[in-house]
Design an enzyme around this catalytic site. Structure first.
Site, PDB file in Angstrom:
ATOM      1  N   ARG A  44     -16.719 -14.339  17.377  1.00  0.00           N
ATOM      2  CA  ARG A  44     -16.947 -12.986  16.864  1.00  0.00           C
ATOM      3  C   ARG A  44     -15.816 -12.019  17.195  1.00  0.00           C
ATOM      4  NH1 ARG A  44     -22.045 -11.799  20.201  1.00  0.00           N
ATOM      5  NH2 ARG A  44     -20.701 -12.916  21.637  1.00  0.00           N
ATOM      6  N   GLN A  76     -12.816  13.129  33.873  1.00  0.00           N
ATOM      7  CA  GLN A  76     -12.315  13.549  32.569  1.00  0.00           C
ATOM      8  C   GLN A  76     -11.604  12.386  31.893  1.00  0.00           C
ATOM      9  OE1 GLN A  76      -9.442  16.726  32.766  1.00  0.00           O
ATOM     10  NE2 GLN A  76      -9.529  17.115  30.589  1.00  0.00           N
ATOM     11  N   ASP A  77     -11.828  12.250  30.585  1.00  0.00           N
ATOM     12  CA  ASP A  77     -11.145  11.238  29.785  1.00  0.00           C
ATOM     13  C   ASP A  77     -10.323  11.939  28.713  1.00  0.00           C
ATOM     14  OD1 ASP A  77     -12.646   9.443  31.242  1.00  0.00           O
ATOM     15  OD2 ASP A  77     -13.836   8.740  29.572  1.00  0.00           O
ATOM     16  N   ARG A 104       6.308   9.582  25.895  1.00  0.00           N
ATOM     17  CA  ARG A 104       5.628  10.685  26.592  1.00  0.00           C
ATOM     18  C   ARG A 104       5.882  10.541  28.088  1.00  0.00           C
ATOM     19  NH1 ARG A 104       1.340  13.204  23.351  1.00  0.00           N
ATOM     20  NH2 ARG A 104       1.187  12.116  21.369  1.00  0.00           N
ATOM     21  N   HIS A 146       5.784  12.475  33.534  1.00  0.00           N
ATOM     22  CA  HIS A 146       5.014  13.629  33.985  1.00  0.00           C
ATOM     23  C   HIS A 146       4.127  13.227  35.169  1.00  0.00           C
ATOM     24  CE1 HIS A 146       4.994  14.661  29.429  1.00  0.00           C
ATOM     25  NE2 HIS A 146       6.147  14.995  29.974  1.00  0.00           N
ATOM     26  N   LYS A 161      -4.969   9.004  38.045  1.00  0.00           N
ATOM     27  CA  LYS A 161      -5.135   8.613  36.647  1.00  0.00           C
ATOM     28  C   LYS A 161      -5.349   7.117  36.554  1.00  0.00           C
ATOM     29  CE  LYS A 161      -1.728  12.083  35.649  1.00  0.00           C
ATOM     30  NZ  LYS A 161      -1.324  12.172  37.027  1.00  0.00           N
ATOM     31  N   TYR A 163      -6.387   7.936  29.105  1.00  0.00           N
ATOM     32  CA  TYR A 163      -6.292   8.402  30.488  1.00  0.00           C
ATOM     33  C   TYR A 163      -7.695   8.668  31.011  1.00  0.00           C
ATOM     34  CZ  TYR A 163      -1.685  10.598  29.232  1.00  0.00           C
ATOM     35  OH  TYR A 163      -0.429  10.898  28.808  1.00  0.00           O
TER      36      TYR A 163
END
Length: 181
Positions: free
Chosen positions: A28, A52-53, A64, A67, A74, A134
């Site tokens: 499947r 938080q997502d 990106r 940072h 994270k 994240y």
């Protein structure tokens, strides 16, 4: 029940963890667990929990980062597509200051990377579309861009081998690119 994850600490960047989910495949398709609080929350200092997502959708050649900030943990992965994920130690008093590690994350491995505070996070989109995920844990208010640190993706002090890319960068990342020259 079988183990949901294989969790191991980076040999280079102490405090960074690589989490490999245990995937089940049959005719499947496949299924795997990306987060199990009783396992992953053990990596966080008490009493922190992931709260938080966020998702980012990027197109091929978007880069990106790099940072980071002083307080957030994270858990990152690539849900769709393929990325080069880089983590940089930005702790000025660390013996591995500005050292980095890189992983390819895609549907074949679905790796998750646990990144503590003071580490830089960057990813490069290698496929037409990339969905990056994240999961964040922090105390107090969310640390937004103006409170974060940024390094240029090609900072010579760091020396990340991106493989001769010509990345698409945000204004924020372009500004730091100019500052690094």
């Amino acid at each position: 029940m079988a183990a949901e994850f294989e969790i191991c600490e980076s040999k280079l960047l102490k405090g960074v963890y690589i989490i490999k989910p245990n995937k089940f495949k049959d005719f499947r398709g496949e299924i795997y667990t990306a987060f199990l609080s009783e396992e992953i929350d053990k990596l966080l200092p008490k009493p922190l929990k992931f709260i938080q997502d966020k998702f980012t959708l990027s197109h091929r050649n978007v880069l990106r980062g790099i940072h980071g900030d002083h307080k957030s943990y994270k858990l990152v992965t690539c849900v769709w597509g393929e990325i080069e994920q880089v983590v940089v130690d930005c702790r000025k008093d660390s013996p591995t200051y500005l050292k980095w590690e890189k992983w390819t994350i895609n549907a074949d491995n679905q790796l998750l990377i646990f990144i503590p505070p003071f580490f830089g996070n960057a990813h490069y989109a290698k496929t037409d579309e990339v969905l990056f995920y994240y999961k964040w844990a922090y105390e107090g208010d969310y640390v937004d861009a103006e409170e974060q640190f940024t390094y240029a993706y090609n900072d010579e002090r760091i020396g990340i081998d991106w493989g001769g890319i010509c990345p698409i960068l945000s204004e924020r990342d372009m500004k730091h690119l100019k500052d690094a020259q």
